[in-house]
Design an enzyme around this catalytic site. Structure first.
Site, PDB file in Angstrom:
ATOM      1  N   ASN A  74       0.825  -1.201   0.000  1.00 52.44           N
ATOM      2  CA  ASN A  74       0.000   0.000   0.000  1.00 52.44           C
ATOM      3  C   ASN A  74       0.862   1.254   0.000  1.00 52.44           C
ATOM      4  O   ASN A  74       1.714   1.437   0.879  1.00 52.44           O
ATOM      5  CB  ASN A  74      -0.903   0.017   1.240  1.00 52.44           C
ATOM      6  CG  ASN A  74      -1.660   1.330   1.372  1.00 52.44           C
ATOM      7  OD1 ASN A  74      -2.612   1.582   0.650  1.00 52.44           O
ATOM      8  ND2 ASN A  74      -1.217   2.187   2.287  1.00 52.44           N
ATOM      9  N   GLU A  75       0.689   2.087  -1.010  1.00 51.93           N
ATOM     10  CA  GLU A  75       1.182   3.461  -1.074  1.00 51.93           C
ATOM     11  C   GLU A  75       2.690   3.621  -0.971  1.00 51.93           C
ATOM     12  O   GLU A  75       3.169   4.651  -0.519  1.00 51.93           O
ATOM     13  CB  GLU A  75       0.478   4.338  -0.027  1.00 51.93           C
ATOM     14  CG  GLU A  75      -0.979   4.590  -0.371  1.00 51.93           C
ATOM     15  CD  GLU A  75      -1.653   5.620   0.528  1.00 51.93           C
ATOM     16  OE1 GLU A  75      -1.050   6.006   1.543  1.00 51.93           O
ATOM     17  OE2 GLU A  75      -2.780   6.027   0.206  1.00 51.93           O
ATOM     18  N   GLU A 164      -8.896   3.753  -3.336  1.00 52.68           N
ATOM     19  CA  GLU A 164      -8.896   4.355  -1.995  1.00 52.68           C
ATOM     20  C   GLU A 164      -9.293   5.822  -2.098  1.00 52.68           C
ATOM     21  O   GLU A 164      -8.707   6.590  -2.853  1.00 52.68           O
ATOM     22  CB  GLU A 164      -7.516   4.214  -1.331  1.00 52.68           C
ATOM     23  CG  GLU A 164      -7.523   4.571   0.145  1.00 52.68           C
ATOM     24  CD  GLU A 164      -6.146   4.417   0.788  1.00 52.68           C
ATOM     25  OE1 GLU A 164      -5.577   3.315   0.697  1.00 52.68           O
ATOM     26  OE2 GLU A 164      -5.645   5.400   1.356  1.00 52.68           O
TER      27      GLU A 164
END
Length: 477
Positions: A74-75, A164
């Site tokens: 994630n990210e 998201e």
């Protein structure tokens, strides 16, 4: 809403979670447990440990029908990777060792039927550093909330898969009461601020609340208004991205649930209680949906019908323009619609410029109903001004028992004027299955209640509130 993302900053869920997703037909986007950090992929012992963990999880989960995607992290590509190692980023070369090579190979070897995605967000074509490229890949859209853009900003986003995005609210009062004393019941009290882990989170909530609603003076009304606000934000985003099909084919809002009782982006609080967003998601994620986009300068409303089912939709859209204060009809119409399977279509453009000029944008509302074979499948509301500007009147409700089974009572509720975001309080020990509904004059809604046996008593004692009540909180002091 048919996909859940297991976030890389959390945990690998227990077997029961995946069993239930299999049973319910929910797809699972499964992150490996890497998020928002840099990792020493140059260390052989670390990489050996990672491989053991990944191998065990792939072998444990690969048989599940619900497993739709393995995602590396994630990210990280969102700013934690650079040409060389820095104090805040790892090098692309070391990043690639784990997320482009090791994990990708493990998935290919152990679960070749499931796709692998190196990170989220990720741009697979063109410049990988352009991690929110609207032409390909998935995107994390935080211009609303972190960027303080208005909700309408979402309508400018044309990304392909929105994995998201989110907006915060406070949980139900009964949840807040588990971690507060009476003296703590202020949004900026030390206890309330401690139960808020986003920097400036409460300030952001109140700023947006002032943009959209009249500020209630009572704490409980403020809490409820933040939930309606959150639901509105996500509705703006999801409806828009569903209208852009097939360009946009995915929306996963952040977030589903909480790991402690807090103000957060969740639609389910720590105890599993539904916020307004979770009720509202049933409508804006409905398989067949009618929605409208207002164009104030042009004096028009574009009506769209979205059909996620594979078969063609044949039906009718009824629209009605009414006075916000008393529900008096100003204009109305009906049109037959035909929309192909897995498609979204603008079915009509309605000219309302004359009515807006005569009455004022804040004075009118448009109701939309999508009907198929005489049944209303989707309802929606198109406002022309922000709710704080609307001259809403006090609604009077008529409540009748519509049906009763052993464990469920259905109430039929009518209002004599527009009643927006109605909530229903039936006391402790019962569960309201339908909440935060708009009730239009002459268009009754059904509200289901589980856990009570005396239908007549329920109909007589149910408490109904609406946005109008938050207007009046100063008078109740």
């Amino acid at each position: 809403m048919n996909m859940l993302r297991v976030w890389g900053g959390g945990i690998y869920e227990p077997d029961a979670f995946y069993d239930l997703c299999d049973e319910l037909g929910l797809c699972v986007w499964q992150d490996f447990m890497f998020a928002c950090a840099t990792y020493p992929t140059f260390d052989d012992d670390f990489m050996a440990n990672v491989e053991i963990e990944a191998r065990q999880q792939i072998q444990r989960l690969r048989h599940h029908a619900s497993l739709a995607l393995w995602c590396g992290n994630n990210e990280m590509e969102q700013g934690l990777v650079d040409d060389e190692w820095t104090a805040s980023a790892m090098s692309w070369a070391d990043y690639g060792k784990l997320f482009d090579e090791r994990l990708a190979k493990l998935v290919a070897d152990l679960d070749p039927a499931t796709d692998y995605w190196p990170g989220s967000p990720h741009t697979p074509l063109g410049d990988r550093r352009d991690w929110n490229d609207p032409t390909s890949g998935d995107a994390h859209i935080w211009d609303v909330w972190h960027g303080m853009q208005p909700f309408e900003f979402y309508r400018s986003c044309l990304h392909r898969f929105n994995s998201e995005f989110g907006f915060q609210s406070f949980p139900e009062m009964v949840t807040i009461e588990t971690f507060t004393e009476p003296q703590d019941l202020s949004i900026n009290s030390p206890v309330m601020e401690h139960h808020q882990r986003s920097p400036s989170g409460n300030t952001r909530i109140i700023t947006y609340l002032l943009d959209w609603f009249r500020l209630p003076t009572q704490f409980a009304d403020q809490v409820r208004a933040t939930q309606i606000l959150q639901g509105m934000a996500i509705k703006y985003a999801v409806e828009h991205w569903r209208r852009t099909m097939p360009r946009g084919m995915g929306t996963l809002y952040w977030q589903l649930n909480d790991c402690w009782p807090v103000a957060s982006w969740s639609s389910l609080d720590y105890f599993g209680r539904w916020k307004a967003l979770h009720y509202m998601a049933r409508d804006f994620f409905a398989p067949r949906m009618v929605s409208g986009v207002e164009y104030l300068v042009a004096g028009q409303v574009a009506i769209h019908v979205t059909n996620d089912l594979p078969r063609e939709l044949e039906g009718r859209v009824a629209w009605s323009l009414v006075a916000a204060s008393d529900g008096r009809e100003v204009a109305a119409g009906r049109l037959d619609v035909s929309v192909g399977g897995v498609a979204s279509q603008e079915v009509a453009t309605i000219d309302v410029g004359e009515q807006l000029a005569a009455h004022g944008a804040e004075q009118v509302l448009m109701w939309l109903n999508l009907e198929v074979d005489g049944e209303i499948l989707s309802r929606n509301l198109v406002p022309f001004a922000r709710p704080k500007q609307m001259p809403l009147g006090q609604p009077a409700f008529d409540v009748q028992v519509a049906a009763q089974t052993d464990d469920l009572i259905t109430l039929r509720i009518e209002s004599d004027r527009p009643a927006l975001w109605c909530w229903f309080d039936v006391g402790q020990g019962a569960e309201v299955l339908d909440n935060y509904l708009h009730v239009a004059p002459g268009q009754p809604v059904e509200v289901r209640v589980r856990g009570l046996s005396d239908a007549a008593q329920l109909a007589a004692n149910i408490q109904i509130g609406s946005l109008w009540d938050t207007y009046q909180s100063e008078l109740q002091n």
